[in-house]
Design a protein around this motif. Structure first.
Motif: not given
Length: 343
Positions: A26-45
């Protein structure tokens, strides 16, 4: 570009991203309601244990989900422009020129039948339609940029003729060959010794500055996060459970999962005997618990009805933007403050 993106300096934004993969069970949901931001020139972990959805989030973004995988809902914005999440071609168009990605297994990611120059050149020619001669020259330039010695000779080497560290540098070269605005590094130091790991991370940080890129590091290593990241998103069970600056997440974390990760990570200023393993195992994407997916392993709020039954919403906890998805965040925050005052 929207005025919000201009003001905030956001180059890549995911809003409520939800991916579905059809399987025999059946269906699986590996990504669920993910919200994030990546800013210019910066590092996101993006941090979490294996299976937390870190890699799948960006494979979804770039149209690289396995067969049967689709984005079911959500929004992707790149440089202020909305990308059609239902169209794989639209998402794949981001790959290479806009967003580069370095995969974690360099040996598997390189074709043993072709020279490294041919493989980097193919990436360049696929997007820019230049001659093989021009692509070769660009490949040599890029190999030099990532610190490959004698790039004019090494461009004709095969992957098996290079060390693990050199192969990883080739993968980085492929990721930056088209000078993308965002580079996603998926566990970039896996299977490398400690000295080479440090060299690779220093290289990525240097390239971020030199090329003016944004860098996304997918990792489970909080030491890497503390040294190189400016912003952090913690994932568990396919969801973001905590977001904020590196100081907020590593020094003032509120979510029990983030705190458990911190407590299980060696720190130079702490006694190794005091490390605490996180009990249990991360959930399979095919069997994510109801409610807060961390509640079966939670040592703080386990057993409470709301934790077992209701999915917590990622919400703003502090005026300076720290977000958490815990029903009892205020209680956890107060407890953490008391511990700091008594330390």
């Amino acid at each position: 570009m929207s005025s919000n993106a201009e003001h905030s300096g956001v180059i890549l934004e995911l809003r409520g991203l939800r991916s579905r993969i059809e399987t025999q069970r059946g269906p699986v949901y590996p990504v669920n309601d993910v919200s994030l931001e990546c800013h210019r020139g910066r590092t996101l972990a993006v941090v979490g244990e294996s299976g937390s959805g870190k890699s799948m989030t960006f494979l979804s973004t770039l149209g690289l989900l396995p067969a049967g995988g689709v984005i079911e809902s959500g929004e992707i914005l790149f440089d202020g422009q909305s990308i059609d999440v239902t169209d794989k071609d639209s998402r794949r168009a981001l790959r290479g020129k806009s967003i580069g990605m370095i995969f974690q297994d360099a040996l598997a990611g390189l074709n043993p039948a072709f020279t490294i120059g041919q493989q980097i050149g193919d990436v360049i020619r696929h997007h820019d339609k230049v001659s093989r001669k021009v692509a070769r020259a660009q490949a040599i330039e890029t190999l030099g940029l990532v610190g490959i010695p004698n790039p004019e000779q090494r461009v004709d080497a095969y992957p098996h003729q290079l060390s693990g560290g050199m192969r990883q540098r080739v993968m980085i070269a492929m990721g930056i060959a088209l000078r993308p605005q965002v580079l996603v590094a998926d566990e970039p130091t896996t299977a490398l010794d400690v000295t080479v790991q440090a060299q690779i991370m220093e290289l990525l940080d240097s390239l971020r500055t030199q090329l003016g890129m944004s860098l996304v590091i997918i990792t489970h290593d909080l030491g890497v996060v503390a040294r190189y990241a400016e912003e952090v998103a913690v994932m568990y069970g396919g969801r973001i459970v905590e977001r904020g600056t590196v100081h907020q997440v590593l020094e003032s974390s509120v979510h029990p999962y983030t705190q458990a990760l911190r407590n299980s990570t060696p720190r130079p200023d702490s006694d190794a005997a005091g490390l605490a393993a996180i009990p249990g195992q991360p959930p399979s994407i095919a069997d994510v618990p109801a409610g807060c997916s961390f509640h079966p392993r939670c040592q703080v709020t386990a057993g409470r009805d709301d934790c077992r039954q209701v999915i917590p919403v990622l919400r703003r906890l502090t005026p300076d933007g720290q977000l958490t998805a815990c029903h009892h965040a205020e209680e956890m925050s107060l407890s953490a403050t008391r511990q700091e005052m008594s330390a």
